[in-house]
Structures are given as structure tokens and as C-alpha cells.
Design a protein around this motif. Sequence first.
Motif, PDB file in Angstrom:
ATOM      1  N   ARG A 252     -11.799 -62.375 -37.536  1.00 42.67           N
ATOM      2  CA  ARG A 252     -11.631 -61.649 -36.281  1.00 42.67           C
ATOM      3  C   ARG A 252     -10.763 -60.427 -36.560  1.00 42.67           C
ATOM      4  NH1 ARG A 252      -7.881 -65.935 -35.454  1.00 42.67           N
ATOM      5  NH2 ARG A 252      -5.760 -65.216 -34.978  1.00 42.67           N
ATOM      6  N   HIS A 254      -9.025 -56.540 -34.796  1.00 40.26           N
ATOM      7  CA  HIS A 254      -8.179 -56.131 -33.690  1.00 40.26           C
ATOM      8  C   HIS A 254      -8.923 -56.377 -32.371  1.00 40.26           C
ATOM      9  CE1 HIS A 254      -5.142 -54.394 -36.248  1.00 40.26           C
ATOM     10  NE2 HIS A 254      -6.049 -53.673 -36.893  1.00 40.26           N
ATOM     11  N   GLY A 255      -8.220 -56.903 -31.418  1.00 40.22           N
ATOM     12  CA  GLY A 255      -8.859 -57.260 -30.150  1.00 40.22           C
ATOM     13  C   GLY A 255      -9.200 -58.720 -30.082  1.00 40.22           C
ATOM     14  N   ASN A 259     -15.096 -61.134 -28.951  1.00 39.41           N
ATOM     15  CA  ASN A 259     -16.090 -60.094 -29.171  1.00 39.41           C
ATOM     16  C   ASN A 259     -15.914 -59.273 -30.443  1.00 39.41           C
ATOM     17  OD1 ASN A 259     -17.374 -60.631 -26.660  1.00 39.41           O
ATOM     18  ND2 ASN A 259     -15.702 -59.553 -25.621  1.00 39.41           N
ATOM     19  N   ASN A 260     -14.904 -59.514 -31.211  1.00 42.31           N
ATOM     20  CA  ASN A 260     -14.656 -58.673 -32.364  1.00 42.31           C
ATOM     21  C   ASN A 260     -14.567 -59.517 -33.628  1.00 42.31           C
ATOM     22  OD1 ASN A 260     -14.070 -56.526 -34.009  1.00 42.31           O
ATOM     23  ND2 ASN A 260     -11.962 -56.281 -33.307  1.00 42.31           N
ATOM     24  N   THR A 261     -15.700 -60.003 -34.101  1.00 39.97           N
ATOM     25  CA  THR A 261     -15.728 -60.845 -35.296  1.00 39.97           C
ATOM     26  C   THR A 261     -16.645 -60.243 -36.352  1.00 39.97           C
ATOM     27  OG1 THR A 261     -17.554 -62.205 -34.465  1.00 39.97           O
ATOM     28  CG2 THR A 261     -15.311 -62.927 -33.943  1.00 39.97           C
ATOM     29  N   ASP A 262     -16.466 -60.704 -37.584  1.00 38.75           N
ATOM     30  CA  ASP A 262     -17.253 -60.209 -38.709  1.00 38.75           C
ATOM     31  C   ASP A 262     -17.225 -61.275 -39.788  1.00 38.75           C
ATOM     32  OD1 ASP A 262     -18.745 -58.590 -40.376  1.00 38.75           O
ATOM     33  OD2 ASP A 262     -17.373 -56.887 -40.302  1.00 38.75           O
ATOM     34  N   SER A 292     -19.705 -64.904 -32.014  1.00 44.01           N
ATOM     35  CA  SER A 292     -18.274 -64.632 -31.822  1.00 44.01           C
ATOM     36  C   SER A 292     -17.512 -65.715 -31.087  1.00 44.01           C
ATOM     37  CB  SER A 292     -18.113 -63.301 -31.074  1.00 44.01           C
ATOM     38  OG  SER A 292     -18.728 -62.250 -31.772  1.00 44.01           O
TER      39      SER A 292
END
Length: 343
Positions: A252, A254-255, A259-262, A292
Amino acid sequence: WEFAGPSTYVGRGDEPQLSSAGAVQNVVEGANHTWFIGSVNGGVWRTKSLGHSTPHWENVLDKQPVTCSSISAMHVSVSDANRIYAGCGGSTSSEQGSDWNVMNSGDWAGIMMSSDNGDSWRMLEAFPSNYYVTDIMEPSPDSILVSAQSHLYDRNDGGIWLSEDRGHSFKRIDSTPTFTLTALPGAAADSDVTPILATHARNAEHSVSLSEDGGKTFSDYGRLPWAEGATPFYTCAAPLGNGQLVVAGLTRGHGGLPNNTDSQFFVRNVSSGSSNEEWVSFDQPTSMDEDSMPKDRMAIMGDPDPERADMFYIAGNAGALAWRANVTDGKWTQMWDKPDVSD
């Protein structure tokens, strides 16, 4: 790819008829070509006919003296394939809770074991309950190593436990939340003991540890070059036949979630015997996490064929599905989607 079961309750006439209501967390092969799956909130299933056109599956935990059906880890003994282990934890196919300690996953009762290829099961009472068990392995025929990423009442309370008396007692040897335990054959320089790699959760500074004494102690195995600000919330590893090691993680940024995963992948040489090898980033074509959620996981494994010793396989999350990758030429190939279907 062909569907191999087991099927869900879609055939029972229930409403709604959801054919995707089943989820599998682990797959292992026992003795005599018997296969086991650890299911999400559905216990352990077994088939002796996986190669048939319609394999027959049975739930082997029904009426057994065990207190867990949420299976989060499985392992087959290397020395005796009739000995099967299953661990309990927050393995779930839906989201209830704000983090990885999902609350709809049943009893986190510890570890269970079968000594007869799944016919009968019993709990290993010495292992502490309420831990989210993430991996199990036998460093030797008499020892059991268990990892956990969290505790039901403390999401950051994890670690590694070792039993040297076949599960009659366990000693906690490390308090770092841990996801996977992976044997590294061929990495031992001057020892008969196979090194064991542990991958850790939610710590970009300390994501991997190595044991060279059968799991009795672990030491840091180098910092992985995670993207700036990224925190790995699931990590895993796969040794390759060419002497390299791949470590991957869902992250994860910032944020935060949801909704902000990779995801990221790293490669390191382990067969050289040098402790100064650096981890190198391995580029990916797309994120291996597509919905996410903080409970998400993925899996990677090396190719056992010596002619493909530089290849590994990836089971991604949600629409990422299945891939294979070559660490020599950097090529990724989708193993699931049709060519005309976008990822």
C-alpha cells in the motif's frame, strides 16, 4: 486450464445460485497422489482422483475433533507424505473489518495434524490459540516451524514458533509478524542444514530473515528496495532452480487502503554463498492486486523443470489471475486470459 472442483452449493437449488461462493487458500499433495485444499471457512478437502475428468472431493474435517474451519496454511511433511498440517487464521473470501484481522473467519484455534493422509485429524494443543497462522513447515522429521502474522486481540502480534518434539511443545523464537517460511535448497554452503527464509509483514525496513540452524534463530537478510512510501502488507518467496531467489509483496502506498495498492518483485542470488548480494527490483507488467483489500494475498513458485530454472509462476489477486515470468529476459506471460481479453 480446466475446472477441477470441488463445486459450491450452486447445484443444490439454493438462491441465489452463486457458483463463485467457494475460495481456496492452499493446495498441497499428500501421499499416493492425494491432493488437499485448505478452503476459506470451509475446512480441508481431499481428492484421490485429481487427474480424472470429474475429480471426487470430500471434506475430511467433518466429525473430526478439531475446532477450526478457516484454513490459512497447509504443509505436507517431506519425510512422511502421510503427515499433513493445517493452520487456522483470518482466511476469508469477504471483507468484515478495517484491516487484515477480518472478523468473519471462524475460530483461530491453532494447528491441526493428520498422520494418515487425511483420514483423521487432531489439534496440536501446545500451540497458542488466537493467532493468524500463515505458514507451517518441518525443518526436520522431529521439528515443526510455524509463522503467524497477527493475534485476534492484537493485529501486530505475530512471530515464529519452533517445536523440537513433534508438536508436544512450542517455543516462540521471533516476534516479527511473518507471512511465509521457505526452504532454500542449494543455498547451504558448508552445512547439511537447509536455510529457511522468512518473509515479514508491514515492515519495509525488515521484510526478510534467514535461518541457517533449522529455524532456531533468524537474522536479517537485507533490505528490499520497496518504492518510496510503500508498505508491504503481504510478502512471499520462491527459490529458482538457477540459484536465484524471488521475493514479492503486495503493497500500500500513500493514502493507504483500500484504493492505493500495488505489488513489487525482487531477485537475489543465493547459490554464490556470499552474504553481500543485493536485492534487485524485477519489473512487472501490471499490479498483482486489483481489488485493494488488506486481506489480499498472492502466491509465487519456481519451475521444477531444470530446463526452465529461470522461470517462476504468480497467482495474482482478483483480475490479475495467473502469470509466469522469466528472470533472465524479463518476459511475463499471462496464463489465464484469452489474448483478446484485457487484464
